[in-house]
Every structure is written in structure tokens, then in C-alpha cells.
Design a protein around this motif. Structure first.
Motif, PDB file in Angstrom:
ATOM      1  N   GLN A  42     -25.264 -34.208 -11.123  1.00  0.00           N
ATOM      2  CA  GLN A  42     -23.686 -34.326 -11.417  1.00  0.00           C
ATOM      3  C   GLN A  42     -23.415 -35.950 -11.486  1.00  0.00           C
ATOM      4  OE1 GLN A  42     -22.665 -32.472  -7.335  1.00  0.00           O
ATOM      5  NE2 GLN A  42     -21.834 -30.775  -8.522  1.00  0.00           N
ATOM      6  N   ALA A  43     -24.167 -36.866 -10.784  1.00  0.00           N
ATOM      7  CA  ALA A  43     -23.897 -38.259 -11.113  1.00  0.00           C
ATOM      8  C   ALA A  43     -24.152 -38.626 -12.310  1.00  0.00           C
ATOM      9  CB  ALA A  43     -24.674 -39.121 -10.047  1.00  0.00           C
ATOM     10  N   ASP A  44     -25.242 -37.969 -12.907  1.00  0.00           N
ATOM     11  CA  ASP A  44     -25.508 -38.424 -14.483  1.00  0.00           C
ATOM     12  C   ASP A  44     -24.351 -37.822 -15.344  1.00  0.00           C
ATOM     13  OD1 ASP A  44     -28.462 -38.639 -16.223  1.00  0.00           O
ATOM     14  OD2 ASP A  44     -26.946 -37.166 -16.991  1.00  0.00           O
ATOM     15  N   TRP A  45     -24.024 -36.737 -15.174  1.00  0.00           N
ATOM     16  CA  TRP A  45     -22.822 -36.309 -15.751  1.00  0.00           C
ATOM     17  C   TRP A  45     -21.568 -37.274 -15.875  1.00  0.00           C
ATOM     18  CZ3 TRP A  45     -24.333 -32.620 -18.853  1.00  0.00           C
ATOM     19  CH2 TRP A  45     -23.460 -31.865 -19.798  1.00  0.00           C
ATOM     20  N   LEU A  46     -21.292 -37.832 -14.350  1.00  0.00           N
ATOM     21  CA  LEU A  46     -20.351 -38.867 -14.333  1.00  0.00           C
ATOM     22  C   LEU A  46     -20.556 -40.174 -15.365  1.00  0.00           C
ATOM     23  CD1 LEU A  46     -19.610 -38.430 -10.625  1.00  0.00           C
ATOM     24  CD2 LEU A  46     -18.211 -37.344 -12.537  1.00  0.00           C
ATOM     25  N   LEU A  47     -21.936 -40.639 -15.382  1.00  0.00           N
ATOM     26  CA  LEU A  47     -22.127 -41.833 -15.914  1.00  0.00           C
ATOM     27  C   LEU A  47     -21.953 -41.507 -17.564  1.00  0.00           C
ATOM     28  CD1 LEU A  47     -25.436 -42.738 -14.301  1.00  0.00           C
ATOM     29  CD2 LEU A  47     -23.209 -43.792 -13.792  1.00  0.00           C
ATOM     30  N   ARG A  48     -22.505 -40.457 -17.921  1.00  0.00           N
ATOM     31  CA  ARG A  48     -22.424 -40.131 -19.391  1.00  0.00           C
ATOM     32  C   ARG A  48     -21.103 -39.890 -20.113  1.00  0.00           C
ATOM     33  NH1 ARG A  48     -26.650 -35.547 -19.874  1.00  0.00           N
ATOM     34  NH2 ARG A  48     -26.336 -35.649 -22.093  1.00  0.00           N
ATOM     35  N   PHE A  49     -20.430 -39.013 -19.263  1.00  0.00           N
ATOM     36  CA  PHE A  49     -19.144 -38.458 -20.025  1.00  0.00           C
ATOM     37  C   PHE A  49     -17.798 -38.982 -19.125  1.00  0.00           C
ATOM     38  CE2 PHE A  49     -22.621 -35.436 -20.600  1.00  0.00           C
ATOM     39  CZ  PHE A  49     -22.736 -35.583 -21.948  1.00  0.00           C
ATOM     40  N   TYR A  50     -17.783 -39.483 -18.066  1.00  0.00           N
ATOM     41  CA  TYR A  50     -16.753 -39.731 -17.266  1.00  0.00           C
ATOM     42  C   TYR A  50     -16.376 -41.272 -17.097  1.00  0.00           C
ATOM     43  CZ  TYR A  50     -16.127 -34.779 -16.081  1.00  0.00           C
ATOM     44  OH  TYR A  50     -16.065 -33.309 -16.229  1.00  0.00           O
ATOM     45  N   GLY A  51     -17.150 -42.011 -17.561  1.00  0.00           N
ATOM     46  CA  GLY A  51     -16.793 -43.700 -17.660  1.00  0.00           C
ATOM     47  C   GLY A  51     -17.042 -44.048 -16.259  1.00  0.00           C
ATOM     48  N   PHE A  52     -17.958 -43.525 -15.406  1.00  0.00           N
ATOM     49  CA  PHE A  52     -18.438 -44.199 -13.985  1.00  0.00           C
ATOM     50  C   PHE A  52     -19.561 -45.179 -14.212  1.00  0.00           C
ATOM     51  CE2 PHE A  52     -15.987 -40.599 -12.530  1.00  0.00           C
ATOM     52  CZ  PHE A  52     -15.308 -41.275 -11.190  1.00  0.00           C
ATOM     53  N   ASP A  53     -19.483 -46.117 -13.194  1.00  0.00           N
ATOM     54  CA  ASP A  53     -20.850 -46.815 -13.252  1.00  0.00           C
ATOM     55  C   ASP A  53     -21.606 -46.555 -12.030  1.00  0.00           C
ATOM     56  OD1 ASP A  53     -21.823 -49.942 -12.288  1.00  0.00           O
ATOM     57  OD2 ASP A  53     -21.863 -49.539 -14.131  1.00  0.00           O
ATOM     58  N   VAL A  54     -22.940 -46.640 -12.073  1.00  0.00           N
ATOM     59  CA  VAL A  54     -23.784 -46.565 -10.994  1.00  0.00           C
ATOM     60  C   VAL A  54     -23.289 -47.295  -9.648  1.00  0.00           C
ATOM     61  CG1 VAL A  54     -26.026 -46.583 -10.096  1.00  0.00           C
ATOM     62  CG2 VAL A  54     -26.033 -45.992 -12.550  1.00  0.00           C
ATOM     63  N   ASP A  55     -22.971 -48.368  -9.649  1.00  0.00           N
ATOM     64  CA  ASP A  55     -22.363 -49.296  -8.635  1.00  0.00           C
ATOM     65  C   ASP A  55     -21.207 -48.636  -7.968  1.00  0.00           C
ATOM     66  OD1 ASP A  55     -24.572 -51.050  -8.827  1.00  0.00           O
ATOM     67  OD2 ASP A  55     -23.623 -52.395 -10.029  1.00  0.00           O
ATOM     68  N   GLU A  56     -20.483 -47.957  -8.795  1.00  0.00           N
ATOM     69  CA  GLU A  56     -19.075 -47.360  -8.242  1.00  0.00           C
ATOM     70  C   GLU A  56     -19.668 -46.178  -7.272  1.00  0.00           C
ATOM     71  OE1 GLU A  56     -15.526 -47.494 -10.823  1.00  0.00           O
ATOM     72  OE2 GLU A  56     -17.207 -46.798 -12.103  1.00  0.00           O
ATOM     73  N   LEU A  57     -20.585 -45.427  -8.000  1.00  0.00           N
ATOM     74  CA  LEU A  57     -21.020 -44.330  -7.322  1.00  0.00           C
ATOM     75  C   LEU A  57     -21.909 -44.444  -6.094  1.00  0.00           C
ATOM     76  CD1 LEU A  57     -21.738 -41.849 -10.365  1.00  0.00           C
ATOM     77  CD2 LEU A  57     -19.807 -41.853  -8.860  1.00  0.00           C
ATOM     78  N   LEU A  58     -22.575 -45.571  -6.128  1.00  0.00           N
ATOM     79  CA  LEU A  58     -23.668 -45.801  -5.037  1.00  0.00           C
ATOM     80  C   LEU A  58     -23.495 -47.371  -4.751  1.00  0.00           C
ATOM     81  CD1 LEU A  58     -26.606 -43.548  -6.240  1.00  0.00           C
ATOM     82  CD2 LEU A  58     -25.200 -43.230  -4.446  1.00  0.00           C
ATOM     83  N   PRO A  59     -22.482 -47.702  -3.922  1.00  0.00           N
ATOM     84  CA  PRO A  59     -22.711 -49.167  -3.535  1.00  0.00           C
ATOM     85  C   PRO A  59     -23.845 -49.470  -2.589  1.00  0.00           C
ATOM     86  CG  PRO A  59     -21.384 -47.902  -2.312  1.00  0.00           C
ATOM     87  CD  PRO A  59     -21.768 -46.929  -3.154  1.00  0.00           C
ATOM     88  N   LYS A  60     -24.163 -50.664  -2.548  1.00  0.00           N
ATOM     89  CA  LYS A  60     -25.373 -51.335  -1.818  1.00  0.00           C
ATOM     90  C   LYS A  60     -25.450 -50.669  -0.268  1.00  0.00           C
ATOM     91  CE  LYS A  60     -25.847 -55.613  -4.398  1.00  0.00           C
ATOM     92  NZ  LYS A  60     -25.866 -57.054  -4.458  1.00  0.00           N
ATOM     93  N   GLU A  61     -24.182 -50.419   0.409  1.00  0.00           N
ATOM     94  CA  GLU A  61     -24.394 -49.939   1.681  1.00  0.00           C
ATOM     95  C   GLU A  61     -24.809 -48.679   1.621  1.00  0.00           C
ATOM     96  OE1 GLU A  61     -20.233 -50.410   0.394  1.00  0.00           O
ATOM     97  OE2 GLU A  61     -22.052 -51.772   0.287  1.00  0.00           O
ATOM     98  N   GLU A  62     -24.547 -47.870   0.568  1.00  0.00           N
ATOM     99  CA  GLU A  62     -24.945 -46.253   0.522  1.00  0.00           C
ATOM    100  C   GLU A  62     -25.687 -46.174  -0.838  1.00  0.00           C
ATOM    101  OE1 GLU A  62     -21.478 -43.860   0.696  1.00  0.00           O
ATOM    102  OE2 GLU A  62     -20.446 -45.490   2.222  1.00  0.00           O
ATOM    103  N   PRO A  63     -26.949 -46.173  -0.502  1.00  0.00           N
ATOM    104  CA  PRO A  63     -27.854 -46.158  -1.943  1.00  0.00           C
ATOM    105  C   PRO A  63     -28.299 -44.750  -2.169  1.00  0.00           C
ATOM    106  CG  PRO A  63     -29.171 -46.653   0.167  1.00  0.00           C
ATOM    107  CD  PRO A  63     -27.890 -46.645   0.265  1.00  0.00           C
ATOM    108  N   ASN A  64     -28.003 -43.623  -1.458  1.00  0.00           N
ATOM    109  CA  ASN A  64     -27.975 -42.326  -1.475  1.00  0.00           C
ATOM    110  C   ASN A  64     -27.200 -41.338  -1.872  1.00  0.00           C
ATOM    111  OD1 ASN A  64     -31.104 -42.364  -1.582  1.00  0.00           O
ATOM    112  ND2 ASN A  64     -30.947 -42.993   0.437  1.00  0.00           N
ATOM    113  N   LEU A  65     -27.061 -40.522  -2.592  1.00  0.00           N
ATOM    114  CA  LEU A  65     -25.837 -39.587  -2.719  1.00  0.00           C
ATOM    115  C   LEU A  65     -25.494 -38.746  -1.572  1.00  0.00           C
ATOM    116  CD1 LEU A  65     -26.815 -38.511  -6.618  1.00  0.00           C
ATOM    117  CD2 LEU A  65     -24.855 -39.866  -5.751  1.00  0.00           C
ATOM    118  N   ASP A  66     -24.202 -38.478  -1.352  1.00  0.00           N
ATOM    119  CA  ASP A  66     -23.975 -37.574  -0.293  1.00  0.00           C
ATOM    120  C   ASP A  66     -24.357 -35.966  -0.789  1.00  0.00           C
ATOM    121  OD1 ASP A  66     -22.407 -36.052   1.842  1.00  0.00           O
ATOM    122  OD2 ASP A  66     -20.874 -37.449   1.687  1.00  0.00           O
TER     123      ASP A  66
END
Length: 435
Positions: A289-313
Motif C-alpha cells: 500500500q505504501a509503495d502504491w502511494l509513492l508511485r501514484f499518489y505523490g507521497f514521500d517516504v519521510d511523510e509516511l514514515l517520520p524518523k520517530e515512527e520507522p515502521n508502518l501501522d
């Protein structure tokens, strides 16, 4: 060893490689009366595994013998498994026989490394060469290449295959040094860059040909139409942020078609360096799901996973988790917001966003309009403004908003069967409370 037993061993050994999809390949067919096979049109059938997965490719290894000792691989040098090996001619005959019976639409071929990387690569290429040049096979061919092989051999593989791939396996060199000491991340990336350069050259040559002739005759591509890779999740302690950063880097630098995330699966007689349990299947799903957001929705990795939360919910999808973290962005007016901002609303995909942009040119949209578009209203309502809807600010700012999206409690099944017999020692511990 007979051919059937070889196929049983080597097809089972290939099941751990997930990067075998055929999407995006150039369409070729044999309707002109020449050749065998097709990647489109009539006559393409699919076989189904007992668990319901659709399998349209003959997916095998040339051999499961390997010089490398990757701890997470069941075919590693130190693994105690039965070994088998096809000749190139046997794989060619199997592919043609399966295709003529409408079991498959193409071939996915990988291999363990025998003698050397170049020798193995030559054997893999020989299969594709015979299919293309001797038998005029025009179905789909996906070859798994070896990064340590020479660039000339990888280039040759690309001339016969529709897609080629090199598995990066783990996201960092530190993890490779620990679990796959013979593999080198730099060599893998260099091979990927070489493949990208050849793909770009092929595309430029096709563009030049189209400028000379308006409608050139369709021919087999001069080089593979794309490349993919696979990363194993859960075999090491790499965070989701590290995995996605590596995937994002490869998408940008070598234009991968796809990164496949394969949850680590425990293997017989595992290495002591591997975890005892596999990662939750939901982790693999969240990475996709995160990979899809990076490729097609304009998200950045640091937006989805800030340093204080390195793993997906694992409880919430990545877009919803992002929205709960950045509530100041919402609510968003669906009748005025830009496409990029609409993409960030939980519950709105790219298809529904396109529908909204088209429909709002004629009237202001209401919740009923969204419902007709089959939008998940429960998910989007706290985050949007519509002609007849304004969310309660108290709900959007509430600390309990997360609970609003979590699945409700579920009644567990009761087991009324007789309990298993206990050992005397277990019974004594239960009575005394001493463990």
C-alpha cells in the motif's frame, strides 16, 4: 532422475520468488501464421493453484544447486535439500508442451548459481534463445539475471526476454554481509543501471523508427520492456522506512516497473541467524500500500514514515495513518481542492478523484454524489467538505479518532473439545503456581 520429478523439485524451489508478474510487457502474437505462443488475444488460459492464486507462467529454476550460502534461501549451499538440474533443452520442451496444452502463457526462469555466474547466465540465455530463434516462441519470457554476470551476458538476456529482473533481496549492505555474504549491493545496482541504459536506448531507437515510418510493422522489442526486483521482509531487522527508501531510490534511479515485497517464510533446517517466526502478513500488505502511494499518489517516504515512527501501522492503511498524523491539512473541500490534495484524502483513489474532477465542473458535489461513485463515506467524511456536509471539528481533533477507524471487537470461537491430556509435571505446576 526423470523429468517429472525434476519439475516437481524445481517448480517448488521457485515458489519463493514473487517477482514474476507480466504486466507492462509488449504484446506479441502469432496470428500471422508464424511462431508459437502469444501474450495477448485469444488462446491464453490460466491454471490455478489449490489456494486460488492465478498462475499463468511456467515458473521453474534451471537448477536448485547453488554456490552461494544465503541464509534465508532454501537452496543455499549448506541446505539439506534434494538437488536437481534441467538441461536447457528440457526447459524448452516443457515450456512448449505446457503452452500447447493451454496451461501457461509464458516462462519465468531463474536458477541457482553453478560453476560461476557467467556459466549459469549462459545456460539461462540458451533457453530463451532456443525458444525465440529455434521454435519462434512469441509468448512472455521473464529471465532472472545474476548481478555478478558480465554486462554483455545481461544485455544478451534482454534481447530475448520481455522482462528481466535482479533480486536485491535485502535493503542494506550490512544485512547482506550478515545473511548473504557473497552478494554485493553495489554490483546489483550497477547491473540495474546497465539494464536501464539498454532499455532507454531501445525506446529511443523505436521513437526514431516511428518518425521515419508512420505505422511501422510491429516487431519483437530489441530489448526487454522493463525490470523488477524483490526484497525479503522480516529476515533481518530492517525497518519499513529503510525498505521503502531503498525501493524509492530504485524507482527513481533505474525506473523499476515494480518492487515485490516478500514476507520471510521459515524454511526447513533454518540458519540460527534467521528469526524463528515469519513477520505478520499484514506487514507485507502495508508495504505494498505504501509503495502504491509513492508511485501514484505523490507521497514521500519521510511523510509516511517520520524518523520517530520507522515502521508502518499494521492496524491502519498508510494514507489513513498519515492523515491522522497531519490533521491540520483537513478538512479538504472536494469542490475546490487540487488533484494532488484530493489524492491525499483517505478513502479516495485515483479513479474516484478523476470522477470528482470531471463531475464538479457541472455542479457542486454532495455526499449522495460520492455515494453514487461508490466512495467509502465512513472513511472520507471526517476529512472532507461537501455541498451538504461539514465534519464536526471536535471529531477531527479528537484523540479518539483513531478508534473510529479500527475494526470492532470480534467474538472469538469457543473450543468445546476435550482438552489435551496433561503431563503429571504440568498438572503439578498448575496446582502449585510455580513455573
Amino acid at each position: 532422475m526423470d523429468l517429472t520429478r525434476k519439475l516437481e523439485i524445481l517448480a517448488d524451489a521457485a515458489k519463493y520468488d514473487a517477482s514474476c508478474a507480466s504486466s507492462g510487457a509488449a504484446r506479441k502474437d502469432s496470428r500471422d501464421g508464424k511462431g508459437i505462443g502469444s501474450t495477448g488475444g485469444m488462446g491464453i488460459c490460466h491454471s490455478y493453484t489449490p489456494d486460488g492464486r492465478c498462475v499463468s507462467l511456467l515458473k521453474v529454476l534451471l537448477t536448485n544447486a547453488c554456490l552461494y550460502d544465503c541464509h534465508y534461501c532454501i537452496n543455499r549451499r549448506s541446505s539439506n535439500v534434494q538437488r536437481a538440474r534441467f538441461t536447457p533443452e528440457e526447459v524448452v520442451q516443457l515450456t512448449l508442451d505446457f503452452y500447447k496444452r493451454n496451461y501457461i502463457e509464458g516462462l519465468f526462469l531463474s536458477s541457482g548459481i553453478v560453476r560461476s555466474a557467467d556459466h549459469t547466465m549462459e545456460q539461462v540465455i540458451e533457453v530463451a534463445r532456443q525458444l525465440r530463434e529455434v521454435h519462434h516462441f512469441r509468448g512472455y519470457i521473464h529471465l532472472k539475471t545474476i548481478p555478478e554476470a558480465s554486462q554483455a551476458l545481461i544485455d544478451k538476456a534482454g534481447r530475448y526476454a520481455d522482462r528481466i529482473s535482479i533480486n536485491i533481496e535485502l535493503p542494506s549492505q550490512q544485512s547482506l554481509d550478515r545473511l548473504a555474504p557473497e552478494k554485493n549491493l553495489t554490483n546489483t545496482k550497477q547491473a540495474m543501471h546497465g539494464i536501464r541504459q539498454r532499455i532507454d536506448e531501445s525506446l529511443e531507437a523505436k521513437k526514431a523508427a516511428r518518425q521515419i515510418v508512420n505505422r511501422p510493422r510491429v516487431k519483437a522489442p530489441a530489448f526487454a520492456t522493463g525490470q523488477s526486483t524483490q526484497m525479503i521482509v522480516g529476515a533481518d531487522d530492517s525497518s519499513d522506512a529503510l525498505v521503502l527508501h531503498r525501493a524509492d531510490e530504485l524507482y527513481r534511479e533505474v525506473r523499476l516497473r515494480r518492487v515485490y515485497y516478500s514476507g520471510f517464510s521459515p524454511i526447513p533446517e533454518p540458519s540460527v541467524l534467521l528469526p524463528i517466526k515469519p513477520p505478520p502478513l499484514m506487514r507485507e500488505h502495508r508495504l505494498y500500500q505504501a509503495d502504491w502511494l509513492l508511485r501514484f499518489y505523490g507521497f514521500d517516504v519521510d511523510e509516511l514514515l517520520p524518523k520517530e515512527e520507522p515502521n508502518l501501522d499494521l492496524d491502519l492503511d498508510p494514507k489513513l495513518a498519515w492523515a491522522l498524523r497531519y490533521r491540520a491539512v483537513f478538512p479538504v473541500d472536494i469542490n475546490r481542492a487540487s488533484q494532488e490534495l484530493l489524492w491525499r484524502i483517505p478513502g479516495l483513489g485515483t479513479v474516484n478523484v478523476a470522477r470528482i474532477l470531471a463531475a464538479r465542473r457541472w455542479s457542486r458535489l454532495t455526499l449522495a454524489d460520492l455515494q453514487r461513485m461508490r466512495v467509502n463515506l465512513k472513511k472520507v467524511m471526517p476529512f472532507i467538505l461537501a455541498a451538504d456536509h461539514r465534519p464536526r471539528i471536535a471529531l477531527l481533533e479528537s484523540t479518539n479518532l483513531r478508534q473510529h477507524f479500527l475494526p470492532g471487537p470480534r467474538q472469538l470461537e469457543l473450543n468445546f473439545n476435550a482438552p489435551p491430556p496433561t503431563k503429571p509435571a504440568d498438572a503439578a505446576m498448575a496446582l502449585s503456581g510455580q513455573i
